[in-house]
Enzyme design. Structure first.
Site, short mmCIF file in Angstrom:
data_model
loop_
_atom_site.label_atom_id
_atom_site.label_comp_id
_atom_site.label_asym_id
_atom_site.label_seq_id
_atom_site.Cartn_x
_atom_site.Cartn_y
_atom_site.Cartn_z
N ARG A 159 0.84 -1.22 0.00
CA ARG A 159 0.00 0.00 0.00
C ARG A 159 0.87 1.27 0.00
NH1 ARG A 159 -2.98 -3.57 -0.84
NH2 ARG A 159 -5.11 -3.88 -0.11
N SER A 234 -11.00 -1.04 2.87
CA SER A 234 -10.30 -1.09 4.17
C SER A 234 -9.99 0.33 4.60
CB SER A 234 -8.98 -1.85 4.05
OG SER A 234 -9.19 -3.15 3.59
N GLU A 330 -5.52 3.74 5.76
CA GLU A 330 -5.16 3.54 4.34
C GLU A 330 -5.83 4.65 3.52
OE1 GLU A 330 -5.93 -0.34 2.19
OE2 GLU A 330 -7.00 1.04 0.88
#
Ligand code: FAD
Ligand code: EPU
Length: 335
Positions: A159, A234, A330
């Site tokens: 990520r 998420s 995130e």
């Protein structure tokens, strides 16, 4: 100037206003757009599926809408396919399936655009965009030039990429090239829930199309559809812990799902910790966590960005208290 609502442009469907919204359909428009913006604040937007607007945005929203998918190179083993930054990610996945090109099937149905995919190195079911990435082009607003980046130059991690760090906000990705495989043995089927779903249906040698369909089934069973329930996937990253810290945590919580990383660190499941802390499926005012996945924060209808952000902070506090691990968002939180 009338304020412009950003509600249609974010998958949380929270209300927030901006004073200017410009849609970029061709990369040659960018120099002119940057000149018009001058010293005003600006924000690059794709599909808005990884954004939380906590406040109004006092400046320009530059929405990347560059279209076009093309096969640039084609040989026996692989094809190089390019796509404009504004192409819907799953349209590219479908293009690959139609042309029998492998590599994107595990990344089926991830919302958002092609241009945003390298930013956080999107990943799912054992594959990351870095695995199929060839190169990209974009416009750097500091030197006002177009630049190419190959895979090494992108510094991809979990990520993560150079575009979230050194080049954050400065670099407009306009086009991305992918190297897609013609070899059927290149399938990646090891991810737990994908593997189980294939086994359950008795599929031992799936085609890329079957893998894509199975990923779709698993996703629909776990993740809310943003057109029904506002969310951004998420909300937090899975924490990557130094080995010693992870070993100690796992000694106390042996059921905590974990994955060793190439760096030597150990990634642990944020969803599991959030669920153990009692948040899964909990409704708090207009917000809460999704009933089928603890890592997904949702808008039950009229939540403000601030309400969702406050809820996120409650979860961060409670997980830190119980597990001594601090969760990091995130989602791009625009405050
Ligand atoms: P946006 O949300 O518009 O922007 C994200 C970031 O990229 C921002 O910082 C923005 O400034 C920047 N940006 C966007 N376009 C450009 C550009 N052209 N140039 C430079 N900067 C740009 N992610 C995963 O990795 N795996 C998943 O499995 C996954 N599942 C999801 C499921 C759901 C239901 C939802 C809603 C989200 C999910 N996500 C997942 C998160 C999201 O899909 C990805 O982060 C996606 O790449 C965001 O694309 P976007 O176009 O909507 O980007
Ligand atoms: N789990 C729980 N409780 C839950 C959900 C999951 O304990 O409510 C446990 C599961 O039992 C499983 C583990 O957590 O053992 C992992 O669950 P899952 O396979 O759903 O993956 P994840 O780690 O929660 C990550 C990505 C997702 C991606 C999936 C599939 C992050 C932050 N999230 O989720 O990406 O789709 O893997 O590969 O890495 C996103 O980034 O927005 C996103 C949805």
């Amino acid at each position: 100037m009338d304020p412009i609502s950003l509600k249609p442009f974010n998958s949380f469907h929270v209300e927030a206003y901006t004073s200017r919204l410009v849609h970029v359909h061709h990369e040659e428009e960018l120099p002119g757009v940057l000149t018009a913006i001058a010293d005003d604040p600006y924000l690059i937007l794709g599909g808005g599926s990884n954004m939380l607007f906590v406040n109004n945005f006092p400046g320009w929203i530059v929405r990347m809408a560059i279209p076009g998918i093309q096969i640039e190179e084609d040989n026996e083993d692989f094809a190089i396919v390019s796509a404009g930054a504004g192409v819907v990610w799953h349209d590219l996945v479908q293009f690959a399936l139609q042309h029998d090109l492998g590599g994107l099937e595990n990344l089926s149905l991830i919302p958002g655009t092609v241009g945003a995919a390298p930013i956080q190195n999107i990943g799912a079911y054992g594959v990351e965009v870095a695995d199929v990435f060839h190169r990209l082009r974009g416009y750097d607003c500091r030197d006002r030039q177009f630049h190419f980046f190959d895979k090494e130059g992108c510094h991809f991690g979990y990520r993560d990429s150079i575009f979230k760090r050194k080049l954050r906000t400065d670099f407009f990705i306009t086009k991305v090239w992918f190297k897609l495989s013609k070899a059927p043995h290149a399938l990646k089927l090891n991810y737990g829930s994908l593997n189980e779903a294939l086994a359950k249906e008795g599929i031992t040698h799936p085609t890329i199309r079957q893998v894509s369909e199975m990923v779709g089934k698993v996703r629909v069973s776990k993740l809310p559809d943003p057109s029904q329930i506002g969310n951004a996937g998420s909300f937090f990253k899975n924490p990557e812990l130094p080995r010693e810290a992870a070993v100690e945590l796992l000694a106390h919580h042996p059921n905590l799902p974990n994955w060793p990383m190439p760096s030597g660190q150990i990634k642990v499941s944020a969803a599991w910790m959030i669920e153990q802390a009692g948040w899964k499926g909990k409704v708090v005012g207009n917000t809460g966590t999704y009933q089928h996945h603890a890592l997904v924060l949702v808008n039950h209808g009229n939540a403000t960005g601030n309400e969702i952000w406050e809820h996120a902070q409650r979860i961060i506090g409670s997980v830190e208290h119980q597990f001594g691990v601090r969760l990091e968002p995130e989602v791009n939180v625009i405050r």
